[in-house]
Design an enzyme around this catalytic site. Structure first.
Site, mmCIF file in Angstrom:
data_model
loop_
_atom_site.group_PDB
_atom_site.id
_atom_site.type_symbol
_atom_site.label_atom_id
_atom_site.label_comp_id
_atom_site.label_asym_id
_atom_site.label_seq_id
_atom_site.Cartn_x
_atom_site.Cartn_y
_atom_site.Cartn_z
ATOM 1 N N ASP A 64 -28.478 -48.355 35.410
ATOM 2 C CA ASP A 64 -27.074 -48.329 35.001
ATOM 3 C C ASP A 64 -26.898 -48.796 33.558
ATOM 4 O O ASP A 64 -27.733 -49.522 33.009
ATOM 5 C CB ASP A 64 -26.243 -49.282 35.880
ATOM 6 N N HIS A 210 -30.973 -52.058 35.361
ATOM 7 C CA HIS A 210 -30.193 -51.731 34.166
ATOM 8 C C HIS A 210 -31.136 -51.503 32.991
ATOM 9 O O HIS A 210 -31.917 -52.400 32.651
ATOM 10 C CB HIS A 210 -29.221 -52.877 33.842
HETATM 11 ZN ZN LIG Z 1 -22.721 -51.278 35.092
#
Ligand SMILES: [Zn+2]
Length: 258
Positions: A64, A210
């Site tokens: 992400d 991430h």
């Molecule tokens: Zn996010």
């Protein structure tokens, strides 16, 4: 991330989300009213994927908040070296800024998902505001690579059931959460991130990380190799759900709304 909706270990029932609904392929992301499966959504059933029931040892690696101008290309190198396809839930404004990185993702077989345009918590947003965040991101991805995302992930996991259903009905996009959380945003160090991925992996699992944290990217060689050594195979979110590979689909842009 405290608001994550943990009670919902869902269950995109395969019958609800997979092949028959998308029989029309290229039309799936067309104007919402023509979405083949829309009528199949049952009242009260939200369109959320946290893990996918499957007999095969498949996992989906998801990243992400990118793309990041330096870290994401490094990560792409690691994935390419291993022949692994992942799914990137990009922030729309980052997608607009780094279209070449998105183009590389598609060229190398990865999937791009929608992580909103400016990364707000969507709790308390109007439906119009939610759709605005989604549509602007779809447009940015479409502008970069010629196809829009087919799934979305809400920042912080924050999207009420009612909003998820609204989004599924309006844009035919399921909300994809996760079942394995690296908690890498707490910066536990690359060793811990790798360990959480390797030990947490399970059949049908969706792994959250991430690609904006350098320790996460540093963790990936050990993480990817460790998961593979346990016998799992990496697929994209679409593949895990049972949909066709996103990077090969012909998809039109839906709902240039408002
Ligand atoms: Zn996010």
């Amino acid at each position: 991330m405290p608001e994550i909706n943990r009670r919902r270990f869902v269950i995109a029932a395969a019958s609800m989300l997979s092949a028959p609904m998308l029989a029309k392929g290229a039309e799936a992301q067309a104007a919402p009213q023509s979405f083949a499966g829309r009528g199949a959504i049952r009242r009260g059933v939200d369109a959320t994927v946290t893990r996918v029931p499957t007999a095969q040892p498949l996992v989906a690696m998801t990243f992400d908040d990118g793309p990041h101008p330096n870290l994401t290309p490094q990560l792409l190198d690691m994935l390419r070296a291993r022949g692994i396809r992942a799914t990137f839930y990009v922030i729309g404004r980052n997608a607009a800024r780094y279209p070449q990185i998105l183009q590389r993702m598609v060229a190398e077989g990865h999937e791009i998902g929608n992580h909103t345009y400016s990364h707000p918590s969507l709790f308390g947003h109007s439906d119009a505001s939610v759709l605005n965040q989604i549509d602007r991101t779809n447009q940015a991805v479409y502008a970069a690579v010629g196809r829009p995302p087919v799934t979305m992930r809400p920042p912080y996991g924050n999207l009420y059931d009612r909003q998820r259903l609204m989004l599924h009905q309006a844009r035919a996009m399921p909300t994809v959460l996760w079942s394995i959380d690296t908690l890498d945003w707490q910066r536990p160090g690359s060793g811990v991130v790798a360990q959480r991925i390797v030990h947490g992996s399970h059949t049908g699992g969706v792994i959250l990380a991430h690609d904006i944290h350098s320790a996460t990217v540093r963790a990936m060689p050990a993480a990817l190799d460790g998961v593979a050594a346990r016998g799992f195979r990496f697929v994209t979110v679409s593949e895990l759900i049972g949909w066709p590979r996103w990077d090969r689909r012909r998809l039109r842009l839906a709902g240039a709304s408002r």
